[in-house]
Design a protein around this motif. Structure first.
Motif, short mmCIF file in Angstrom:
data_model
loop_
_atom_site.label_atom_id
_atom_site.label_comp_id
_atom_site.label_asym_id
_atom_site.label_seq_id
_atom_site.Cartn_x
_atom_site.Cartn_y
_atom_site.Cartn_z
N VAL A 218 0.82 -1.20 0.00
CA VAL A 218 0.00 0.00 0.00
C VAL A 218 0.87 1.26 0.00
CG1 VAL A 218 -1.72 1.32 1.32
CG2 VAL A 218 -2.00 -1.14 1.03
N SER A 219 1.98 1.25 0.71
CA SER A 219 2.86 2.43 0.72
C SER A 219 3.48 2.65 -0.66
CB SER A 219 3.95 2.32 1.79
OG SER A 219 4.82 1.25 1.53
N ASN A 220 3.76 1.56 -1.39
CA ASN A 220 4.24 1.70 -2.77
C ASN A 220 3.11 2.16 -3.69
OD1 ASN A 220 7.18 0.38 -3.64
ND2 ASN A 220 6.47 -0.25 -1.63
N ALA A 221 1.89 1.70 -3.40
CA ALA A 221 0.73 2.06 -4.23
C ALA A 221 0.47 3.56 -4.20
CB ALA A 221 -0.50 1.30 -3.76
N ILE A 222 0.57 4.19 -3.02
CA ILE A 222 0.28 5.62 -2.93
C ILE A 222 1.36 6.42 -3.69
CG2 ILE A 222 1.46 6.09 -0.73
CD1 ILE A 222 -1.93 7.57 -1.85
N GLN A 223 2.60 5.93 -3.70
CA GLN A 223 3.65 6.60 -4.47
C GLN A 223 3.39 6.46 -5.97
OE1 GLN A 223 7.73 5.57 -3.03
NE2 GLN A 223 6.66 4.64 -1.30
N GLU A 224 2.93 5.28 -6.35
CA GLU A 224 2.61 5.02 -7.76
C GLU A 224 1.46 5.93 -8.21
OE1 GLU A 224 1.11 1.00 -9.80
OE2 GLU A 224 3.05 0.78 -8.82
#
Length: 331
Positions: A218-224
């Motif tokens: 999820v933390s990578n998703a928000i950056q994406e």
């Protein structure tokens, strides 16, 4: 638009039902379009939606139901669209009345397939609705919790801040808090993309990945999501606000999330078709995955999570193999 403007809800599902409940808190009456007359007849007989949020009772004397979309448009000022995005064109097919003089509110968290347009763009390009006459309803707000009157937060996006404020007042209740924003495209794309990431979270859950991995996903998703929003609509935004991060979190983790459920079934080995049949509900993220993947062919943004979900859903790549490859790219 003013405080006497007549509100109309378009759609017969759970989100449309939740929006009608919110709207009726401050309005004396509303108009409500449903495509099937038998659903309307059953609703009036039971004083509740026969298929969705069946625990919510309505005073049907305060609702002007119709299955005629032209009648609805003629008698309404504010049109709130809350249908699944793949069915939007089907609902509008019979429309003969113009929309350019109506205030359009899209509560659709999806992209119009084939055109690959977010709903605001679709109304602008195909129905000549001016930008100032369109608003977006977004934020972490599951219909099921609205039905239970659990405190929820909505963000209203509109280029006309005065109109956004007026709509905000109409939606402010004891269980709904509202805020306004002028980042229409960013909010809309975030609403679309969080469904894709929710499917990814579900797939990983189905594959028995744990909470530690989900947090990294999820933390990578928000950056994406931030990279995509900045590339497609560059303007100052705080991606950590509830309309972006909050909506992503609730969709990725909540038991009410149909996209997470769909992903979980895929992770457990269901085919796409079987999962769709068993759910009996639309998982917007399935359609959004293909649309965002195709839009990104133009921008070429690094979006490994979207790419992985696309490979699993559309190219039938093994979820086990694809998520293992994805795990090497996350940090």
């Amino acid at each position: 638009m003013n405080e006497k403007s007549k509100i109309a809800v378009i759609g017969g599902g759970s989100w449309a039902t939740a929006i009608a409940k919110i709207a009726l808190t401050n309005a004396q009456e509303i108009n409500w379009y449903m495509r099937r007359q038998e659903q309307i007849d059953e609703f009036i007989r039971l004083s509740k939606n026969p298929s969705y949020l069946t625990g919510v009772k309505f005073d049907t004397d305060r609702i002007n139901f119709t299955s005629d979309i032209n009648k609805l448009v003629r008698t309404s000022d504010i049109l709130i669209f809350a249908t699944p995005s793949p069915f939007l064109k089907q609902h509008l097919k019979k429309l003969k009345r113009p929309l350019h003089n109506k205030f359009i509110v899209t509560a659709i968290k999806g992209i119009v397939p084939d055109e690959n347009l977010v709903v605001t763009e679709y109304f602008e390009q195909f129905y000549n609705v001016p930008k100032d006459n369109i608003a977006v309803l977004a934020g972490p707000c599951h219909a099921e919790e609205v039905a239970l009157e659990r405190l929820s937060y909505l963000t209203i996006g509109c280029t006309d801040r005065e109109r956004a404020r007026m709509l905000s007042q109409r939606f402010n209740t004891s269980f709904i808090r509202t805020s306004i924003s002028d980042d229409i495209m960013g909010i809309e794309y975030s609403s679309v993309m969080k469904n894709i990431y929710s499917i990814a979270a579900g797939i990983c859950h189905g594959l028995k990945y744990g909470d530690n991995f989900q947090a990294v996903l999820v933390s990578n998703a928000i950056q994406e999501m931030n990279r995509f929003c900045n590339a497609t609509n560059p303007l100052h935004r705080d991606i950590n606000e509830s309309a972006y991060l909050g909506d992503l979190l609730v969709t990725a983790y909540s038991k009410f999330s149909r996209n997470r459920l769909f992903g979980t079934m895929i992770g457990k080995g269901y085919s796409v078709k079987t999962a769709q049949i068993e759910m009996e509900m639309i998982a917007e993220g399935y359609y959004a995955t293909k649309c965002i993947h195709e839009i990104n062919e133009k921008y070429q943004i690094s979006m490994p999570i979207v790419d992985s979900v696309f490979e699993i859903l559309y190219n039938r790549v093994s979820p086990t193999m694809e998520i293992r490859k994805l795990s090497e790219k996350l940090k």
